[in-house]
Scaffold this motif. Structure first.
Motif, short mmCIF file in Angstrom:
data_model
loop_
_atom_site.label_atom_id
_atom_site.label_comp_id
_atom_site.label_asym_id
_atom_site.label_seq_id
_atom_site.Cartn_x
_atom_site.Cartn_y
_atom_site.Cartn_z
N ARG A 210 30.16 47.98 110.15
CA ARG A 210 30.71 48.01 111.52
C ARG A 210 30.56 46.62 112.14
NH1 ARG A 210 27.75 52.34 114.94
NH2 ARG A 210 29.18 53.76 113.85
N MET A 211 31.57 46.21 112.88
CA MET A 211 31.56 44.92 113.55
C MET A 211 32.13 45.08 114.95
SD MET A 211 30.83 41.65 112.83
CE MET A 211 31.14 41.38 111.09
N ARG A 212 31.35 44.64 115.95
CA ARG A 212 31.83 44.66 117.33
C ARG A 212 31.79 43.23 117.85
NH1 ARG A 212 29.56 50.17 120.31
NH2 ARG A 212 30.53 51.64 118.86
N ARG A 236 36.69 46.10 117.75
CA ARG A 236 35.78 46.88 116.91
C ARG A 236 36.42 47.10 115.55
NH1 ARG A 236 33.40 51.70 120.88
NH2 ARG A 236 32.94 50.35 122.67
N HIS A 237 35.69 46.74 114.52
CA HIS A 237 36.10 47.01 113.15
C HIS A 237 35.07 47.96 112.55
CE1 HIS A 237 39.14 43.72 112.73
NE2 HIS A 237 38.39 43.16 113.66
N GLU A 238 35.54 48.90 111.76
CA GLU A 238 34.62 49.82 111.10
C GLU A 238 35.28 50.41 109.87
OE1 GLU A 238 32.35 54.01 112.13
OE2 GLU A 238 32.38 52.42 113.65
N ALA A 239 34.49 50.60 108.83
CA ALA A 239 35.01 51.22 107.61
C ALA A 239 33.87 51.91 106.89
CB ALA A 239 35.67 50.19 106.70
N SER A 240 34.14 53.12 106.40
CA SER A 240 33.15 53.85 105.63
C SER A 240 33.18 53.35 104.19
CB SER A 240 33.45 55.34 105.66
OG SER A 240 34.67 55.62 104.97
N GLU A 260 29.02 36.92 108.76
CA GLU A 260 30.19 36.09 108.53
C GLU A 260 31.06 36.66 107.41
OE1 GLU A 260 31.31 33.63 110.27
OE2 GLU A 260 29.61 33.54 111.65
N ALA A 261 30.42 37.04 106.30
CA ALA A 261 31.17 37.60 105.18
C ALA A 261 31.82 38.92 105.56
CB ALA A 261 30.24 37.78 103.97
N THR A 262 31.10 39.75 106.33
CA THR A 262 31.65 41.04 106.76
C THR A 262 32.86 40.84 107.66
OG1 THR A 262 29.47 42.09 106.62
CG2 THR A 262 31.12 43.18 107.97
N ALA A 263 32.79 39.88 108.58
CA ALA A 263 33.90 39.61 109.48
C ALA A 263 35.15 39.22 108.70
CB ALA A 263 33.53 38.51 110.46
N GLN A 264 34.99 38.36 107.71
CA GLN A 264 36.13 37.93 106.91
C GLN A 264 36.73 39.10 106.14
OE1 GLN A 264 35.06 34.57 104.46
NE2 GLN A 264 34.20 33.43 106.18
N ALA A 265 35.85 39.96 105.58
CA ALA A 265 36.34 41.09 104.78
C ALA A 265 37.06 42.11 105.65
CB ALA A 265 35.17 41.74 104.05
N LEU A 266 36.49 42.43 106.81
CA LEU A 266 37.11 43.43 107.67
C LEU A 266 38.39 42.91 108.32
CD1 LEU A 266 34.04 45.13 109.41
CD2 LEU A 266 35.43 45.97 107.51
N GLU A 267 38.40 41.64 108.68
CA GLU A 267 39.63 41.08 109.26
C GLU A 267 40.74 41.04 108.22
OE1 GLU A 267 38.43 37.35 110.87
OE2 GLU A 267 37.32 38.25 112.53
N ALA A 268 40.38 40.82 106.95
CA ALA A 268 41.37 40.84 105.88
C ALA A 268 41.91 42.25 105.68
CB ALA A 268 40.76 40.33 104.58
N ALA A 269 41.09 43.26 106.01
CA ALA A 269 41.51 44.65 105.86
C ALA A 269 42.26 45.18 107.08
CB ALA A 269 40.29 45.53 105.60
N PRO A 271 45.22 46.07 109.64
CA PRO A 271 44.70 46.84 110.78
C PRO A 271 43.93 48.10 110.38
CG PRO A 271 46.99 47.38 110.45
CD PRO A 271 46.65 46.33 109.40
N ALA A 272 43.76 48.32 109.08
CA ALA A 272 43.11 49.57 108.64
C ALA A 272 41.71 49.72 109.22
CB ALA A 272 43.07 49.61 107.12
N SER A 273 41.00 48.61 109.41
CA SER A 273 39.62 48.70 109.86
C SER A 273 39.46 48.58 111.37
CB SER A 273 38.77 47.61 109.19
OG SER A 273 39.17 46.33 109.65
N VAL A 274 40.55 48.32 112.11
CA VAL A 274 40.46 48.12 113.55
C VAL A 274 40.35 49.47 114.25
CG1 VAL A 274 41.60 47.24 115.62
CG2 VAL A 274 41.71 45.95 113.49
#
Length: 289
Positions: A210-212, A236-240, A260-269, A271-274
């Motif tokens: 999760r990233m806020r 807010r990004h989140e993924a199970s 930092e690594a999580t932000a890059q991975a979730l932003e790459a994912a 809009p699925a993770s937004v």
């Protein structure tokens, strides 16, 4: 300043007894960053009592703050751990075995009033503290209101010199070896703007990430230092673990080893993770009678 100060161009560094305080002034704003040591037992007891919470993160930097104060109005935008922990609520708490084990290990805590709904991940809805002017005489009240406007990313990508930069952790927890939770803030001041990134990062091993993010932008480009122009965006990004698996990623992999690594991975994912995207602008109105 009552501390031993070192002047470095446009900024001042003050060495305090329990940390470091740095200042910068730009277009009518005074920026202050205070880095303090990790809170000791006495400060943790006070914080624990004031928050009325079952537990605190293992690492809390209660004396660390970032503040942007508008000199003309006295208005301030502040970021600190105590206010952030006040906004930890029992909403969207992961219901997993790790939480049950955490509850069990804290069952004998004499200060705890444990409930199954308590947010053991320290996820906060905090977006910063808006400090109203305290000067005598006629004044205005300030508030954040929704807006269709967005932060101009081209301003942030300009190759302007960075006049002032800092980053600090407000609190951090390893969740009793079940993952990681961290709230951190980064600040940079450039000739045309000041920019603050407040980020809460959460990884519950084998369960979710999760990233806020709250991005606050203060316009310094106009020549009227008595005006306040500020925007902020909350994402807010989140993924199970299952969703990440469907995306071809593993929650236990290197992609989520830190914020930092999580932000890059979730932003790459996206809009699925937004999960949420909101924008607000800072506005003033007449003070209440």
């Amino acid at each position: 300043c009552t501390f031993g100060c070192i002047h470095e161009g446009r900024r001042t560094v003050c060495l305090a007894m329990d940390g470091e305080e740095r200042h910068c002034e730009a277009q009518g704003w005074r920026v202050t960053v205070r880095k303090a040591r990790m809170s000791g037992e006495e400060e943790r007891v006070r914080l624990h009592a004031s928050l009325d919470t079952p537990s605190l993160p293992e690492m809390v930097f209660g004396g660390s703050t970032v503040e942007l104060r508008h000199v003309h109005t006295g208005l301030a935008l502040r970021f600190c751990a105590s206010d952030a922990l006040c906004d930890v609520h029992d909403v969207d708490v992961p219901k997993v075995r790790a939480a049950e084990r955490w509850m069990e290990t804290h069952r004998d805590d004499p200060h705890a009033v444990l409930a199954q709904s308590y947010d053991w991940t320290y996820t906060t809805s905090y977006r910063g503290t808006l400090v109203q002017p305290t000067r005598p005489g006629p004044s205005q009240t300030w508030r954040w209101r929704p807006t269709p406007r967005r932060i101009d990313r081209t301003e942030l990508l300009r190759r302007d010199p960075i006049r002032f930069y800092d980053e600090l952790v407000l609190y951090e927890s390893e969740l009793d070896d079940h993952g990681a939770s961290q709230l951190a803030v980064k600040l940079r001041v450039m000739p045309r703007c000041a920019y603050v990134l407040l980020r809460h990062w959460l990884r519950v091993d084998g369960v979710l990430v999760r990233m806020r993010d709250t991005r606050t932008y203060v316009d310094l480009a106009n020549d009227r230092s008595n005006e306040v122009v500020a925007l902020r965006e909350h994402t807010r990004h989140e993924a199970s673990a299952l969703q990440l698996q469907d995306m071809g990623m593993s929650i236990d992999g290197k992609a989520f080893r830190n914020a930092e690594a999580t932000a890059q991975a979730l932003e790459a994912a996206s809009p699925a993770s937004v999960v949420l995207l909101e924008a607000e602008e800072l506005v003033a109105g007449a003070a209440d009678a």
